[in-house]
Scaffold this active site. Structure first.
Site, mmCIF file in Angstrom:
data_model
loop_
_atom_site.group_PDB
_atom_site.id
_atom_site.type_symbol
_atom_site.label_atom_id
_atom_site.label_comp_id
_atom_site.label_asym_id
_atom_site.label_seq_id
_atom_site.Cartn_x
_atom_site.Cartn_y
_atom_site.Cartn_z
ATOM 1 N N ARG A 1 -2.538 12.038 1.647
ATOM 2 C CA ARG A 1 -2.272 13.392 1.165
ATOM 3 C C ARG A 1 -0.823 13.800 1.420
ATOM 4 O O ARG A 1 -0.278 14.634 0.704
ATOM 5 C CB ARG A 1 -3.269 14.372 1.817
ATOM 6 C CG ARG A 1 -3.163 14.465 3.305
ATOM 7 C CD ARG A 1 -4.418 15.084 3.927
ATOM 8 N NE ARG A 1 -5.554 14.145 3.937
ATOM 9 C CZ ARG A 1 -6.771 14.439 4.379
ATOM 10 N NH1 ARG A 1 -7.046 15.645 4.820
ATOM 11 N NH2 ARG A 1 -7.734 13.532 4.357
ATOM 12 N N GLU B 1 -2.844 9.990 5.826
ATOM 13 C CA GLU B 1 -1.462 9.836 5.361
ATOM 14 C C GLU B 1 -1.321 9.969 3.845
ATOM 15 O O GLU B 1 -0.270 10.354 3.345
ATOM 16 C CB GLU B 1 -0.895 8.493 5.827
ATOM 17 C CG GLU B 1 -1.237 7.279 4.940
ATOM 18 C CD GLU B 1 -2.727 6.971 4.861
ATOM 19 O OE1 GLU B 1 -3.460 7.383 5.780
ATOM 20 O OE2 GLU B 1 -3.152 6.316 3.897
ATOM 21 N N LYS C 1 -6.610 2.662 13.057
ATOM 22 C CA LYS C 1 -7.981 2.375 12.638
ATOM 23 C C LYS C 1 -8.561 1.305 13.553
ATOM 24 O O LYS C 1 -7.855 0.377 13.950
ATOM 25 C CB LYS C 1 -7.979 1.827 11.202
ATOM 26 C CG LYS C 1 -7.769 2.856 10.116
ATOM 27 C CD LYS C 1 -7.866 2.200 8.744
ATOM 28 C CE LYS C 1 -7.437 3.147 7.634
ATOM 29 N NZ LYS C 1 -8.322 4.309 7.465
ATOM 30 N N ASP D 1 -4.880 0.104 -0.302
ATOM 31 C CA ASP D 1 -4.575 1.540 -0.259
ATOM 32 C C ASP D 1 -3.437 1.940 -1.206
ATOM 33 O O ASP D 1 -3.008 3.097 -1.212
ATOM 34 C CB ASP D 1 -4.260 1.949 1.189
ATOM 35 C CG ASP D 1 -4.757 3.345 1.525
ATOM 36 O OD1 ASP D 1 -5.611 3.867 0.788
ATOM 37 O OD2 ASP D 1 -4.268 3.916 2.522
ATOM 38 N N ASP E 1 -2.483 0.425 5.108
ATOM 39 C CA ASP E 1 -2.860 1.586 5.917
ATOM 40 C C ASP E 1 -3.514 1.125 7.212
ATOM 41 O O ASP E 1 -4.714 0.848 7.253
ATOM 42 C CB ASP E 1 -3.817 2.487 5.127
ATOM 43 C CG ASP E 1 -4.178 3.749 5.912
ATOM 44 O OD1 ASP E 1 -3.523 4.014 6.944
ATOM 45 O OD2 ASP E 1 -5.111 4.462 5.483
ATOM 46 N N LYS F 1 -1.225 7.123 -5.214
ATOM 47 C CA LYS F 1 -1.060 6.857 -3.784
ATOM 48 C C LYS F 1 -0.735 5.374 -3.628
ATOM 49 O O LYS F 1 -1.509 4.519 -4.046
ATOM 50 C CB LYS F 1 -2.344 7.200 -3.013
ATOM 51 C CG LYS F 1 -2.334 6.707 -1.550
ATOM 52 C CD LYS F 1 -3.580 7.137 -0.773
ATOM 53 C CE LYS F 1 -3.616 6.499 0.628
ATOM 54 N NZ LYS F 1 -4.819 6.853 1.396
ATOM 55 N N ASP G 1 -3.787 8.984 10.260
ATOM 56 C CA ASP G 1 -4.559 8.212 9.292
ATOM 57 C C ASP G 1 -4.861 9.036 8.029
ATOM 58 O O ASP G 1 -5.340 8.497 7.033
ATOM 59 C CB ASP G 1 -5.859 7.711 9.941
ATOM 60 C CG ASP G 1 -6.472 6.550 9.181
ATOM 61 O OD1 ASP G 1 -5.793 6.013 8.282
ATOM 62 O OD2 ASP G 1 -7.626 6.188 9.492
#
Ligand code: BES
Ligand code: MN
Ligand code: ZN
Length: 508
Positions: free
Chosen positions: A356, A354, A282, A293, A275, A270, A352
């Site tokens: 996956r 994201e 967030k 991230d 993020d 990933k 959020d």
């Protein structure tokens, strides 16, 4: 980067800034401190009184404790640094390698700014030397690239040279161990550098450029899909996550092949370079560290390069799913449906969630090449941090034996992990009224829900595991052992050992 040399020389003859010795609490039943094996010559220079000198200075032998002493005559270093090893092992047992790795890390960090240090820690076997080397090189790490002016001048660089005393520089096994430790530590530190690099500099494009350059240098083939190629290929997940950003997404494929390889391992990382949460923004307090991230992609990148540099007899393909998750007029909205690379449709209920989405496309793409196993690595869920804390990553898989193998490998290399289930009943929470699946499900067990989502994008019959490193990827507290503040390089050592096991045929 810290240099590593092996030396048969005794501690007494080494000219350096410091000698590192181990000190431990007496094993059960005994009283006071003991000086660990490897430091006999140092103890002798202190008239056999090193333990009592250290005790007088307040040393207890506790793990991670560092005590510096002015040297004794007969030694060629001005300072002796004693590092705590915890409780000494019983007579027929030896110091465990993770303990040595951590102690060496503490010592190296305490010597930052110094030129050369001799490590006189207990080396009973080649593995001990390797652990000490690894720990010292990892503990010496410092990230100073963004300091300027006086700040840069004041920032102490890493200890420049580590000399492992009591080892055999001409012995094949010792040489190989030192080489492996040096390469591995360099690559873990490369992953840390990437994680620590601020997101305004490390965009998906910049990350891809770093990968391309390193690939050239180390014999790894690198292919980069830019936003146009991603659109042409139908990578709806990666594009959907990157849609809100001025910095377009990338999918990077790294291929290391060996002519004698019997197996192919696919690693997926990933790589959300930042993020913000996207439109499901967030709150303040939750995005200050979200440059981390892309830690999964950094780990995969480092692991592939390590496999190449060590010439492992296994093919390793790395997939870096790189995107920046930002809110804007062009961003994916909660309620949008994405058509994924697999053809499946996903209703995005929370922008959020994201990670996956980018991983799903990479999982489908990696599956097309029918590897023997796929492992994805991701800072995927806050839920995994709630479940396992800040130092342990979760391992999920579609194959119990593979999950166990990864958990055991992690344990062996000194990375804390724990096997987690993928309960089928959590799947229905992701049923979408509109699309094939939603990107969110039940809040309870959120880490497992994310794992179940990913599982749907793994090719039929392919062995797969998912490492959720959201906890250990980024360390906010004070440094400990060989773990610095900031990016940790979590899971690189596990992935490399997994590649080595796959190469040697020890894995199914
Ligand atoms: N990158 C975060 C997960 C994360 C949290 C990483 C803390 C490192 C430290 C991920 O993209 C995320 O935001 N996950 C959401 C998922 C939820 C919206 C279903 C979460 O865990 O809250
Ligand atoms: Mn997120
Ligand atoms: Zn994320």
């Amino acid at each position: 980067m810290t240099a590593l040399t092996l030396s048969t020389a005794g501690a007494a003859s080494l000219r350096a800034d410091a000698l590192v010795v181990g000190v431990a609490k007496s094993p059960k039943g005994g009283k006071g401190l003991v000086v660990a094996p490897g430091a006999e010559a140092v103890d002798k220079a202190f008239g056999g009184k090193l333990a009592s000198v250290l005790e007088t200075l307040g040393a207890s032998g506790a793990e991670g404790e560092v005590t510096k002493v002015f040297s004794a005559s007969g030694l060629k270093t001005p300072v002796v640094l004693a590092v705590g090893l915890g409780t000494a092992p019983q007579k027929d047992e030896s110091y465990d390698s993770e303990g040595l790795r951590r102690a060496a890390g503490c010592a190296a960090r305490a010597l930052s700014g110094a030129k050369k240090a001799g490590f006189a820690l207990p080396v009973e076997a080649v593995e001990d030397a390797e652990a000490i080397a690894e720990g010292a090189l990892l503990g010496a790490y410092a990230f100073t690239a963004y300091r300027s002016g006086q700040d840069a001048k004041d920032a102490k660089g890493p200890l420049a040279e580590v000399v492992l005393l009591g080892t055999k520089p001409r012995d094949k096994a010792f040489k190989a161990a030192a080489e492996r430790a040096a390469v591995l530590a360099e690559e873990v530190n490369r992953a840390r550098d990437l994680v620590n690099t601020p997101p305004n500099d490390l965009t998906p494009e910049a990350f891809a450029a770093v990968a391309t350059a390193a690939g050239k240098e180390h014999g790894v083939k690198v292919q980069v899909l830019d936003e146009k190629a991603l659109a042409k290929g139908g990578y709806g997940g990666i594009l959907g996550v990157g849609a809100g950003s001025q910095n377009p997404p990338r999918l990077v494929k790294l291929s290391y092949t060996h002519s004698k390889a019997a197996k192919t391992l696919a690693l997926i990382g990933k790589g959300i370079t930042y993020d913000s949460g996207g439109i499901s923004l967030k709150p303040a307090g939750h995005n200050e560290t979200m440059k981390c991230d892309m830690s999964g992609a950094a780990a995969v990148f480092a692991a592939v390069v390590t496999a190449a540099r060590l010439g492992l007899e296994v093919n390793v393909t790395g997939w870096l799913a790189l995107a920046e998750n930002m809110p804007s007029g062009s961003a994916t909205r909660p309620g949008d449906v994405l058509r994924m690379y697999s053809g499946k449709t996903v209703e995005v209920l929370n922008t959020d969630a994201e990670g996956r989405l980018v991983l799903a496309d990479a999982l489908t793409r990696a599956s097309e090449e029918n590897p023997d196993a796929i492992v994805d690595v991701a800072t995927l869920t806050g839920a995994m941090v709630l479940a396992l804390g800040n130092r342990t990553f979760g391992v999920m898989a579609n194959d119990d034996a593979f999950r166990t193998a990864i958990h055991e490998i992690a344990e062996e290399v000194g990375e804390a992990s724990w096997p987690m289930p993928l309960p089928a009943d959590l799947r229905k929470g992701m049923d979408s009224p509109t699309a094939d699946i939603a990107n969110m499900g039940e809040r309870m067990g959120g880490g497992l829900v994310a794992g179940l989502f990913l599982k749907e994008f793994v090719g039929e019959g392919i062995t797969w595991a998912h490492l959720d490193i959201a906890g250990p990827a980024f360390h906010e507290g004070a440094p400990y052992g060989y773990t610095p503040k900031g990016g940790t390089g979590s899971s690189v050592r596990t992935l490399v050992k997994l590649a080595e096991r796959t190469a040697s045929g020890d894995l199914g």
